[in-house]
Scaffold this motif. Structure first.
Motif, mmCIF file in Angstrom:
data_model
loop_
_atom_site.group_PDB
_atom_site.id
_atom_site.type_symbol
_atom_site.label_atom_id
_atom_site.label_comp_id
_atom_site.label_asym_id
_atom_site.label_seq_id
_atom_site.Cartn_x
_atom_site.Cartn_y
_atom_site.Cartn_z
ATOM 1 N N PHE A 54 0.818 -1.226 0.000
ATOM 2 C CA PHE A 54 0.000 0.000 0.000
ATOM 3 C C PHE A 54 0.848 1.271 0.000
ATOM 4 O O PHE A 54 0.461 2.281 0.575
ATOM 5 C CB PHE A 54 -0.965 0.016 1.197
ATOM 6 N N PHE A 105 -8.833 2.799 -2.623
ATOM 7 C CA PHE A 105 -7.945 1.858 -3.308
ATOM 8 C C PHE A 105 -8.179 1.881 -4.822
ATOM 9 O O PHE A 105 -7.233 1.682 -5.591
ATOM 10 C CB PHE A 105 -8.147 0.443 -2.764
ATOM 11 N N ASP A 242 -3.511 0.726 7.169
ATOM 12 C CA ASP A 242 -2.575 1.805 6.856
ATOM 13 C C ASP A 242 -1.741 2.220 8.060
ATOM 14 O O ASP A 242 -0.715 2.878 7.921
ATOM 15 C CB ASP A 242 -3.311 3.022 6.295
#
Length: 379
Positions: A54, A105, A242
């Protein structure tokens, strides 16, 4: 020793073992020293999944590492990687939050093919989960036994001619601004033309004994290995993924908790019939027994069947967490012949082989390293 290596490596984790394999493939003479055991730290005690990090800067390392793992399968009879991702499910009880996450995303990483799963769809996809959740599905997550990748690269390095010396600690031997080799814990020295420090969270004092370079610190993780009656089909994580690579945020969240208990985020992956439950992000080494109880208790909110699971073992390690969530790769400023590759946090297995290839190229004078990952960068 009967011969002096061209290159000495400190650390038997995924970085050190993969670098040893790549360097010996190119004809280098390599000796790797490991203080305890191959994969003794985060490289053998992780969740057991190759996963997209990510981070747009780290994403190419993930893709290249996945390609290298597939090639490793051809060289290792006891190592395998799923052909297709199991899929990552990010869980949240707030459906609107999941929709926002999926939209995020779709903009940031459309390659992950994000999809929103409502409670009914999630129950079909993963029946063992507790009701009341929605999920964002992502096309990533390749479960593997936690220590299998590191062991396979170590075996490949040995087949290529590398020497592994286990049970010895070492530090770079530096003279007049040039690395001369290693000073070993048994009092001996080992000459080498180049030294790679790949000691995870313990790398900074080996790179700079004076203490001015400390951008990597240990973040302690605890995982519990279980045998479930029905292993999970997907990789499962709380929808706060995250924060995994932002320890400051995790620490602040932990401080705000009313119960004052250590910070943890629910995650689980299953490979070869064993399910690994995680994980914690702690600034100091915890009591593993207490943390095991905490992880199992909190997991009940997500996976009721965990009450019937067989607890196999609890494993603890220190992750090499960098201040900016990105590794430090390449030559060490001011010391000719000294290199470092460390600071991958929770993404060592997912990005390690590609990172090792970058530093191996740097050692033999080929290739370039992105400036944002250079060991000499300032943060």
């Amino acid at each position: 020793m009967s011969r002096s290596p061209d290159i000495a490596i400190i650390g038997g984790g995924i970085i050190g073992c993969a670098a040893a394999a790549f360097l010996t493939e190119r004809g280098a003479s390599v000796t790797l020293l490991e203080r305890t055991a191959i994969g003794a730290g985060a490289s053998g005690r992780n969740l057991g999944v190759i996963q997209h990090p990510f981070d747009p800067l780290l994403a190419p390392l993930y893709h290249d590492s996945l390609d290298r793992y597939r090639r490793l399968v051809d060289d290792a009879s006891d190592f395998s990687v799923p052909v297709e991702p199991a899929g990552l499910l990010l869980l949240n009880r707030e459906a609107d939050a999941v929709r926002r996450q999926a939209a995020h995303f779709m903009t940031a990483t459309p390659e992950l093919e994000p999809a929103f799963l409502d409670e009914s769809s999630l129950a079909d996809a993963e029946p063992a989960l507790a009701p009341g959740f929605s999920a964002c599905w992502l096309a990533t997550g390749y479960p593997i036994p936690p220590d299998s990748a590191t062991a396979a690269y170590a075996a490949l390095a040995v087949r290529n001619g590398a020497t592994l010396r286990i049970g010895l600690s070492a530090e770079p031997w530096i003279d007049a601004g040039r690395v001369r080799g290693l000073r070993l814990s048994d009092g001996a020295t080992l000459t080498a033309n180049a030294v790679l420090v790949a000691a995870g969270p313990w790398s900074p004092p080996l790179v700079d004994s004076a203490g001015s370079w400390r951008p990597i610190h240990p973040t302690w993780g605890v995982t519990v290995q279980l045998r479930l009656s029905e292993p999970l089909r997907h990789v499962i994580e709380e929808d706060e993924v995250d924060s995994v690579n932002r320890p400051a945020a995790a620490t602040a969240r932990a401080a705000s908790q009313a119960d004052g208990e250590p910070q943890s985020l629910f995650s689980m992956a299953s490979a070869d019939g064993i399910s690994t439950l995680g994980s914690t992000f702690l600034p100091s080494e915890p009591d593993p027994t207490a943390i095991t109880r905490l992880l199992l208790s909190r997991a009940l909110r997500f996976l009721p069947s965990i009450t019937a699971a067989e607890v196999l073992q609890t494993r603890m390690c220190a992750r090499p967490q960098s201040n900016d969530g990105r590794p430090f790769i390449g030559p060490v400023h001011g010391v000719e012949g000294l290199f470092v590759c460390a600071g991958h946090g929770p993404w060592g297995i997912s990005t390690g082989p590609a990172s090792a290839a970058l530093v191996a190229d740097a050692i033999i004078g080929q290739g370039t390293i992105p400036s944002e990952l250079l060991a000499s960068r300032r943060i």
